[in-house]
Design a protein around this motif. Structure first.
Motif, short mmCIF file in Angstrom:
data_model
loop_
_atom_site.label_atom_id
_atom_site.label_comp_id
_atom_site.label_asym_id
_atom_site.label_seq_id
_atom_site.Cartn_x
_atom_site.Cartn_y
_atom_site.Cartn_z
N VAL A 66 -16.06 12.50 -9.64
CA VAL A 66 -14.74 13.12 -9.75
C VAL A 66 -14.54 13.68 -11.16
O VAL A 66 -13.99 14.78 -11.32
CB VAL A 66 -13.62 12.13 -9.36
N THR A 67 -15.01 12.99 -12.18
CA THR A 67 -14.89 13.49 -13.54
C THR A 67 -15.62 14.82 -13.68
O THR A 67 -15.10 15.77 -14.27
CB THR A 67 -15.43 12.45 -14.56
N GLY A 68 -16.82 14.92 -13.11
CA GLY A 68 -17.57 16.18 -13.14
C GLY A 68 -16.85 17.28 -12.39
O GLY A 68 -16.82 18.44 -12.84
N ILE A 69 -16.27 16.95 -11.24
CA ILE A 69 -15.51 17.92 -10.45
C ILE A 69 -14.32 18.43 -11.26
O ILE A 69 -14.06 19.63 -11.33
CB ILE A 69 -15.06 17.31 -9.11
N ILE A 70 -13.59 17.50 -11.89
CA ILE A 70 -12.42 17.88 -12.69
C ILE A 70 -12.86 18.75 -13.87
O ILE A 70 -12.20 19.74 -14.20
CB ILE A 70 -11.63 16.64 -13.16
N ASP A 71 -14.01 18.43 -14.50
CA ASP A 71 -14.53 19.27 -15.58
C ASP A 71 -14.74 20.70 -15.10
O ASP A 71 -14.35 21.65 -15.78
CB ASP A 71 -15.86 18.72 -16.10
N ARG A 72 -15.34 20.87 -13.93
CA ARG A 72 -15.61 22.21 -13.41
C ARG A 72 -14.32 22.93 -13.02
O ARG A 72 -14.17 24.13 -13.28
CB ARG A 72 -16.59 22.13 -12.23
N LEU A 73 -13.39 22.20 -12.41
CA LEU A 73 -12.10 22.82 -12.06
C LEU A 73 -11.32 23.19 -13.31
O LEU A 73 -10.65 24.23 -13.35
CB LEU A 73 -11.28 21.87 -11.17
#
Length: 163
Positions: A66-73
């Motif tokens: 989720v942290t990686g997803i939030i970084d990309r978003l």
């Protein structure tokens, strides 16, 4: 006989996974977003500022994913991290104006044919599907209880235990 039934069930699960993969590929090619990213974006939009830990529970992904997803978003300016107190460790994620605009144009995380067929079903039939999925998740070793808003997202959908 049990082996034959379990194989049939596994084959149906595999079919579901393949259909979800096709839709995910469609999202990536046409909207430049992955299915997990879209799900996280929609959850952030619906919950307002939310802690990453709470988001991981809702979307059933681990914290680092989720942290990686939030970084990309965040790099696409669809969400932003905000501090909610003096404690620098307390960071929440909120949707941006760009994120809201993106959601308005983006398709549903699941295929529209599925949504239409689901809407055409009787409440009792939908409840039975949810009940069966709950049992499958339990049988496959998932030990977390699904949040009620995921199991019964629509008003009028009765938990199977109350049918």
């Amino acid at each position: 006989m049990e082996e034959n039934i379990s194989m049939q069930i596994m084959m149906r699960i595999r079919q579901i996974i393949q259909e979800m993969a096709k839709h995910s590929k469609h999202l990536q090619e046409n909207y430049k977003i992955t299915l997990p990213q879209l799900i996280c974006l929609k959850e952030v939009a619906s919950h307002g500022p939310i802690a990453i830990g709470a988001l991981t529970t809702i979307v059933f992904l681990n914290n680092s994913t989720v942290t990686g997803i939030i970084d990309r978003l965040e790099s696409r300016k669809l969400v932003q991290r905000v501090r909610i107190s003096q404690d620098r460790r307390q960071v929440h994620v909120e949707i941006t104006k760009n994120g809201l605009q993106f959601i308005k144009k983006a398709p549903a995380p699941i295929h529209h044919r599925f949504i239409k067929k689901l809407e055409d079903m009787k409440t009792e039939e939908v409840s039975m599907i949810l009940w069966g999925l709950e049992i499958l998740v339990d049988m496959l070793g998932q030990d977390k209880q699904l949040p009620t808003h995921i199991l019964y997202p629509q008003d009028g959908v009765t938990p199977p235990s109350e049918i």
